[in-house]
Write an enzyme that holds these catalytic residues in place. Sequence first.
Site, PDB file in Angstrom:
ATOM      1  N   ASP A 116       0.872  -1.184   0.000  1.00 11.45           N
ATOM      2  CA  ASP A 116       0.000   0.000   0.000  1.00 11.45           C
ATOM      3  C   ASP A 116       0.903   1.226   0.000  1.00 11.45           C
ATOM      4  O   ASP A 116       2.113   1.121   0.231  1.00 11.45           O
ATOM      5  CB  ASP A 116      -0.893   0.004   1.256  1.00 11.45           C
ATOM      6  CG  ASP A 116      -1.774   1.258   1.332  1.00 11.45           C
ATOM      7  OD1 ASP A 116      -2.233   1.735   0.278  1.00 11.45           O
ATOM      8  OD2 ASP A 116      -1.993   1.767   2.453  1.00 11.45           O
ATOM      9  N   SER A 117       0.288   2.373  -0.207  1.00 13.46           N
ATOM     10  CA  SER A 117       1.046   3.619  -0.168  1.00 13.46           C
ATOM     11  C   SER A 117       1.439   3.990   1.271  1.00 13.46           C
ATOM     12  O   SER A 117       2.255   4.876   1.468  1.00 13.46           O
ATOM     13  CB  SER A 117       0.184   4.734  -0.734  1.00 13.46           C
ATOM     14  OG  SER A 117      -1.001   4.816   0.019  1.00 13.46           O
ATOM     15  N   HIS A 140      -7.603   2.879   3.544  1.00 15.52           N
ATOM     16  CA  HIS A 140      -7.526   3.559   4.834  1.00 15.52           C
ATOM     17  C   HIS A 140      -8.912   3.699   5.493  1.00 15.52           C
ATOM     18  O   HIS A 140      -9.011   3.846   6.702  1.00 15.52           O
ATOM     19  CB  HIS A 140      -6.966   4.979   4.666  1.00 15.52           C
ATOM     20  CG  HIS A 140      -5.479   5.021   4.442  1.00 15.52           C
ATOM     21  ND1 HIS A 140      -4.880   4.495   3.330  1.00 15.52           N
ATOM     22  CD2 HIS A 140      -4.484   5.545   5.185  1.00 15.52           C
ATOM     23  CE1 HIS A 140      -3.572   4.698   3.403  1.00 15.52           C
ATOM     24  NE2 HIS A 140      -3.311   5.336   4.523  1.00 15.52           N
ATOM     25  N   GLU A 143      -3.729   8.183   8.970  1.00 18.30           N
ATOM     26  CA  GLU A 143      -2.289   7.972   9.233  1.00 18.30           C
ATOM     27  C   GLU A 143      -1.909   8.608  10.578  1.00 18.30           C
ATOM     28  O   GLU A 143      -1.016   8.143  11.267  1.00 18.30           O
ATOM     29  CB  GLU A 143      -1.440   8.551   8.093  1.00 18.30           C
ATOM     30  CG  GLU A 143      -1.699   7.907   6.726  1.00 18.30           C
ATOM     31  CD  GLU A 143      -0.774   6.725   6.380  1.00 18.30           C
ATOM     32  OE1 GLU A 143       0.372   6.697   6.832  1.00 18.30           O
ATOM     33  OE2 GLU A 143      -1.240   5.824   5.656  1.00 18.30           O
ATOM     34  N   CYS A 173     -10.959   3.020  -0.582  1.00 17.30           N
ATOM     35  CA  CYS A 173      -9.610   3.366  -0.138  1.00 17.30           C
ATOM     36  C   CYS A 173      -9.330   2.486   1.075  1.00 17.30           C
ATOM     37  O   CYS A 173     -10.186   2.378   1.970  1.00 17.30           O
ATOM     38  CB  CYS A 173      -9.547   4.839   0.257  1.00 17.30           C
ATOM     39  SG  CYS A 173      -7.976   5.287   1.016  1.00 17.30           S
ATOM     40  N   CYS A 180      -4.221  -1.141  -2.167  1.00 15.28           N
ATOM     41  CA  CYS A 180      -4.295   0.300  -2.370  1.00 15.28           C
ATOM     42  C   CYS A 180      -5.188   0.528  -3.587  1.00 15.28           C
ATOM     43  O   CYS A 180      -4.892   0.012  -4.678  1.00 15.28           O
ATOM     44  CB  CYS A 180      -2.887   0.836  -2.630  1.00 15.28           C
ATOM     45  SG  CYS A 180      -2.844   2.573  -3.083  1.00 15.28           S
TER      46      CYS A 180
HETATM   47  N1  DGL Z   1      -4.501   3.457   0.683  1.00 13.47           N
HETATM   48  C1  DGL Z   1      -4.603   4.241  -0.517  1.00 13.47           C
HETATM   49  C2  DGL Z   1      -5.785   3.776  -1.325  1.00 13.47           C
HETATM   50  O1  DGL Z   1      -6.367   2.764  -1.024  1.00 13.47           O
HETATM   51  C3  DGL Z   1      -4.822   5.692  -0.247  1.00 13.47           C
HETATM   52  C4  DGL Z   1      -3.692   6.469   0.271  1.00 13.47           C
HETATM   53  C5  DGL Z   1      -3.007   7.325  -0.728  1.00 13.47           C
HETATM   54  O2  DGL Z   1      -3.540   8.289  -1.265  1.00 13.47           O
HETATM   55  O3  DGL Z   1      -1.867   7.015  -0.935  1.00 13.47           O
HETATM   56  O4  DGL Z   1      -6.173   4.419  -2.251  1.00 13.47           O
END
Ligand code: DGL
Length: 259
Positions: free
Chosen positions: A6-7, A182, A148, A180, A69
């Site tokens: 993931d990011s 998150h 985060e 997303c 992600c």
């Molecule tokens: N976890 C990323 C997603 O699912 C979002 C976070 C980001 O923008 O890097 O899109």
Amino acid sequence: MIGIFDSGIGGLTTVRALMDVLPGHDLIYFGDTARTPYGSKSRETVIRYAIENTEFLLEHGAKVIVMACNTASSVATEVLMEKYHVPVFEVITPAVERAVNQSPRAQIGVIGTRGTINSGIYERLIKEKIPTANVFSSPCPLLVPLVEEGWFDRPETRMIVKKYLHPLKIRQVDSLILGCTHYPLLKDIIQKKIGKNVKVIDSSVAVAEKISRFFADHPDMDQLIEKNGKADLFVSDITEQFEKTASTILKKKVFLNRV
Ligand code: DGL
């Protein structure tokens, strides 16, 4: 090992879901915390990061890749599938399948980063399944930094969620896709603000169940994964807050390794 990236640390929601359905399977996670967020970066950059992340996981023994992600899933899926000869999972299709099955009036809401929403991928995939569906999308760029930071239940977070969901609430959607990885951390607030009759679709659970079915159908692949219940967690930048948030997501004290 099952390799997941993931990011940032939000993708740990997918790790958590995988631990629930495949508790013995060894996992390796890479969270690109030094380069997060991906949601506001260009398509070319996100594809380059996705390739680098995949190579890191393969070098460390991953036999299957999971893009936990949505931003990477929305732009890099085809590239990774063509480039690597291992199964590649993304988080979008499983959530779409679930949403279309749980939306009797085919009124579907989607929230995600700007990158994901602008890619139009959810709308395209939903309409492939139900051409008459109405898809209402809303980018929610402030939610990733709130997660985060570990601001899961602050008045400020509740206020921002309410504001972002307002346009979808007035459309009276049947279901709302958390586009997303998150956002599952804010699921309770989101459910409260969108209303209890709306089915909130968590892509991390949807993809974990898909992977579990994949291993049941492909015992040859399943055999390649060691089963010691181990999870190695790597990030590209580390702070105390990241470790705290990661422990909250995985519901146990965890240590992150910086690479
Ligand atoms: N976890 C990323 C997603 O699912 C979002 C976070 C980001 O923008 O890097 O899109």
